[in-house]
Design a protein around this motif. Sequence first.
Motif, mmCIF file in Angstrom:
data_model
loop_
_atom_site.group_PDB
_atom_site.id
_atom_site.type_symbol
_atom_site.label_atom_id
_atom_site.label_comp_id
_atom_site.label_asym_id
_atom_site.label_seq_id
_atom_site.Cartn_x
_atom_site.Cartn_y
_atom_site.Cartn_z
ATOM 1 N N VAL A 239 0.879 -1.161 0.000
ATOM 2 C CA VAL A 239 0.000 0.000 0.000
ATOM 3 C C VAL A 239 0.914 1.207 0.000
ATOM 4 O O VAL A 239 1.817 1.313 0.836
ATOM 5 C CB VAL A 239 -0.911 0.024 1.258
ATOM 6 C CG1 VAL A 239 -1.684 1.330 1.338
ATOM 7 C CG2 VAL A 239 -1.867 -1.153 1.259
ATOM 8 N N GLN A 329 -4.503 4.599 6.019
ATOM 9 C CA GLN A 329 -4.740 3.424 5.178
ATOM 10 C C GLN A 329 -5.294 2.251 5.999
ATOM 11 O O GLN A 329 -5.247 1.100 5.558
ATOM 12 C CB GLN A 329 -3.440 3.016 4.464
ATOM 13 C CG GLN A 329 -2.981 3.984 3.387
ATOM 14 C CD GLN A 329 -2.381 5.269 3.969
ATOM 15 O OE1 GLN A 329 -1.965 5.304 5.119
ATOM 16 N NE2 GLN A 329 -2.328 6.324 3.166
ATOM 17 N N GLN A 332 -7.586 -0.289 4.250
ATOM 18 C CA GLN A 332 -6.904 -1.273 3.404
ATOM 19 C C GLN A 332 -6.147 -2.292 4.247
ATOM 20 O O GLN A 332 -6.162 -3.481 3.953
ATOM 21 C CB GLN A 332 -5.913 -0.565 2.468
ATOM 22 C CG GLN A 332 -6.575 0.197 1.356
ATOM 23 C CD GLN A 332 -5.809 1.478 1.053
ATOM 24 O OE1 GLN A 332 -5.935 2.467 1.767
ATOM 25 N NE2 GLN A 332 -5.009 1.454 0.002
ATOM 26 N N LYS A 335 -8.666 -4.675 6.004
ATOM 27 C CA LYS A 335 -9.298 -5.573 5.015
ATOM 28 C C LYS A 335 -8.303 -6.658 4.620
ATOM 29 O O LYS A 335 -8.686 -7.808 4.424
ATOM 30 C CB LYS A 335 -9.743 -4.769 3.798
ATOM 31 C CG LYS A 335 -11.045 -4.032 4.073
ATOM 32 C CD LYS A 335 -11.789 -3.749 2.784
ATOM 33 C CE LYS A 335 -13.165 -3.179 3.106
ATOM 34 N NZ LYS A 335 -13.393 -1.927 2.387
ATOM 35 N N TRP A 336 -7.041 -6.261 4.512
ATOM 36 C CA TRP A 336 -6.011 -7.247 4.149
ATOM 37 C C TRP A 336 -5.857 -8.275 5.270
ATOM 38 O O TRP A 336 -5.834 -9.476 5.019
ATOM 39 C CB TRP A 336 -4.686 -6.525 3.861
ATOM 40 C CG TRP A 336 -3.582 -7.430 3.420
ATOM 41 C CD1 TRP A 336 -3.333 -7.873 2.148
ATOM 42 C CD2 TRP A 336 -2.584 -8.026 4.264
ATOM 43 N NE1 TRP A 336 -2.238 -8.708 2.142
ATOM 44 C CE2 TRP A 336 -1.756 -8.819 3.423
ATOM 45 C CE3 TRP A 336 -2.307 -7.968 5.629
ATOM 46 C CZ2 TRP A 336 -0.672 -9.544 3.920
ATOM 47 C CZ3 TRP A 336 -1.231 -8.695 6.125
ATOM 48 C CH2 TRP A 336 -0.426 -9.470 5.274
#
Length: 342
Positions: A239, A329, A332, A335-336
């Motif tokens: 990311v 972030q 993200q 979610k990862w």
Amino acid sequence: MARRGQRSRLWNGVSAASLALIVLVVFLLCRDGGKMPKEPVIEGADRSWSSFDGSVKSRPTVEYRNGTDLIWQIPGSPKAVLFIAHGCNGRAINFWDRSSSCEGCVGLPEERLIVLEALSRGFAVLTVSSMGRCWTMGEERLVVREIIEWWVVKNGLEMLPVFALGASSGGYFVSALATDLKFGGIVLMIAEGVFDQIDVSGDYPPTLFVHMPKDTRRKQKIDEFMVQLKKKGIDVAEVKCMEFPLSPNFLADRIPGLGNDVSAELFKLFQREGFVDENGYMKKDGRATRWKKALDVDNKGLLLDKRLINHVQEELNLAFAFHEMTSLQSEQIFKWFESHLS
Ligand SMILES: *[C@@H]1O[C@H](CO)[C@@H](O)[C@H](O)[C@H]1NC(C)=O
């Protein structure tokens, strides 16, 4: 004669080519201002410090063990464990808001939002302080490994996957710790890891690099390591965190206890002192910006509560996007993690 003519034709050709090259370089530099493309790719940037108000609260337990402090919190029905390692000069207290359960807690803006995001998604969070200023790769690895194992069992969480997130020094540390302990996944934030010093086998955990490409040396290493890890069959992703402009309400949005009026005054000061460009972007890293000195002159009426200096510093570094802890972030990142739960 003919030879001289040829030579001068050749010479003309060479100078025309170099001129064209110079023009092209100047054009490219001017177009970008010599900087990274200015696209604020910051999902969740609209998430202010108060977005968790009422839904999750920082109410951690503070413990001492093996000469260090651990601060942790377990939400109702936890689905995973997250161990977080700070960067140099960091402490566990930075991740948690000051409350009756932790009077000494500091609640730095990015750290606290990572923890609140984790808790709100059902991650039990364990933060530990390094023994010294930064993490070390010797005995400290064994100590932390034992702390995590002991804590997980003591709290009856041994059925849950354990993830880790380390920033900077904490990122190097976590990349090594991942060879000692079985993690479900690791996030290395603003750190390329120590992959040139450790033996990585196929069962190394999925690894997410969260980095700031403006730090080109780290970016290069991350690119290299990602290729190496992929070749070994390890699940890797990245990311990228880019710079973004300040605005009058930015600091108030990110820092609990910093009002809109103070935020706007500070922004004006930064403009007046030329710390930000005409679009509000930081011209230099926050650490290299003499904003505290400028504030000293201006802070006679105590514009800024001294206890918030480090909070402001962190946000200025974040906006410059060279090397700082980031929660922007989180969406993200989590979610990862969640995609690696099973
Ligand atoms: C950490 O502390 C525990 C409890 O005091 C002790 O049993 C253990 O050996 C210590 N671990 C290390 C690596 O020092």
